[in-house]
Design a protein around this motif. Structure first.
Motif, short mmCIF file in Angstrom:
data_model
loop_
_atom_site.label_atom_id
_atom_site.label_comp_id
_atom_site.label_asym_id
_atom_site.label_seq_id
_atom_site.Cartn_x
_atom_site.Cartn_y
_atom_site.Cartn_z
N LEU A 81 3.69 -78.29 8.78
CA LEU A 81 2.80 -79.31 8.22
C LEU A 81 2.74 -79.22 6.70
O LEU A 81 2.62 -80.24 6.01
N GLY A 82 2.85 -78.01 6.17
CA GLY A 82 2.92 -77.86 4.72
C GLY A 82 4.16 -78.53 4.16
O GLY A 82 4.12 -79.20 3.11
N GLY A 130 1.64 -74.44 10.94
CA GLY A 130 1.12 -74.54 9.58
C GLY A 130 2.22 -74.70 8.55
O GLY A 130 2.08 -75.48 7.59
N GLN A 186 -1.29 -74.25 5.74
CA GLN A 186 -0.80 -75.56 5.31
C GLN A 186 -0.77 -75.71 3.79
O GLN A 186 0.23 -76.15 3.22
#
Length: 315
Positions: A226-227, A223, A197
């Motif tokens: 969401l990053g 991940g 992330q």
């Protein structure tokens, strides 16, 4: 390319398999699953499916993975240790589609069936691969992106890696669909954030700075997605269309608050269940299908509560 550590792990596993030094008598058929990691809710859902199958078929199932999806060598150590216990069969989700081949050859020579899950390997050693059709799923993500940005403009990708089958296929599925169907869409950048992330957030912020007229970003796993969401929130660039992959509470919340337009969900519980089911069959000498397609779905705020979609989403 095989690292020295990978080759040493393979040699160690060979010696242990031949000597039976760590083999222990099992009351039940023993099937270890070596995943890509534990840091995403996706893997917890895969584990839940594996545990469900283990209970149903009366076999002992273990599930482990490295701390992050960048730790290929650590995953090789886990694979070597699992093989040294002489399991009835083994499930394996490769972080690097080639690095594990020496160890998988040792499994083959020892008569241990290998079931690949989530991400295959560049080898015909696995008796079966239980996974999403990632090329088709990423092509659907490209179609949705094109629809949401009006069929034209600049887009970018944040992908978890370029060594695993999932990373390669999700990148290529998206890119090839854009090239084939949408001549007015330009892919201006593809970056790799190891599914982390924080790393994906920084990568995305750099992409947004370099391309002030960017229209959309595809985050190719939990991940990564969401990053991208974090970067959009931190920079205030909410006009950029975000499409994700996988599920989890944070992605679902981002879809509900409008930061993310929607995402592709796999069927992680199904992946875990089918992996163990195939492993049990292969250990018994039964024929298993070479490819087990566990399915995928597009979801957004309009269909998240539909029973078919809700069944494959996870928190």
């Amino acid at each position: 390319m095989f690292t020295r550590r990978t080759l040493l792990a393979a040699a160690s596993a060979t010696a242990l398999l031949l000597s039976g030094g760590y083999a222990a008598a099992q009351d039940k058929m023993y099937i270890p699953l070596i995943s890509k990691g534990f840091q995403h809710q996706f893997w917890q859902a895969v584990k839940a499916g594996a545990d469900k199958a283990g209970a149903e078929f009366g076999v002992e199932v273990t599930f482990e993975g490295p701390d992050t999806e960048a730790q290929v060598d650590k995953q090789m150590d886990m694979l070597a240790a699992a093989l040294a216990k002489k399991p009835a069969a083994i499930g394996f989700a490769a972080l690097d589609s080639q690095a594990a081949i020496p160890l998988l050859k040792q499994a083959q020579e020892a008569g241990i069936p290998v079931i690949a899950f989530d991400s295959g390997v560049d080898s015909d050693i696995p008796a079966a691969t239980a996974s999403t059709d990632n090329l088709a799923a990423a092509a659907l993500a490209a179609d949705k992106m094109a629809e949401l940005i009006g069929g034209a403009g600049k887009v970018a990708l944040v992908v978890h890696d370029q060594t695993s089958r999932t990373g390669i296929d999700r990148r290529d599925g998206f890119v090839n669909q854009v090239k084939a169907k949408y001549p007015d869409i330009e892919i201006v950048d593809i970056q790799y954030g190891a599914g982390d992330q924080l790393q994906s957030t920084e990568i995305t912020k750099a992409i947004l700075t370099a391309h002030p007229d960017l229209k959309g970003i595809f985050g190719a796993n939990e991940g990564s997605a969401l990053g991208v969401v974090n970067a959009i929130k931190e920079t205030g660039r909410k006009e950029v269309i975000v499409i994700g992959y996988d599920s989890g509470a944070a992605q679902k919340a981002a879809i509900m608050d409008g930061t993310m337009a929607g995402a592709i969900t796999q069927n992680p519980v199904g992946i875990g269940y089918e992996t163990v089911k195939a492993a049990v069959a292969a250990a018994k000498g039964e024929t298993v299908p070479k490819s087990i397609d566990t399915g995928f779905f597009w979801y957004d705020k309009t269909n998240m509560t539909d029973p078919q979609i809700a069944a494959v989403l996870y928190d």
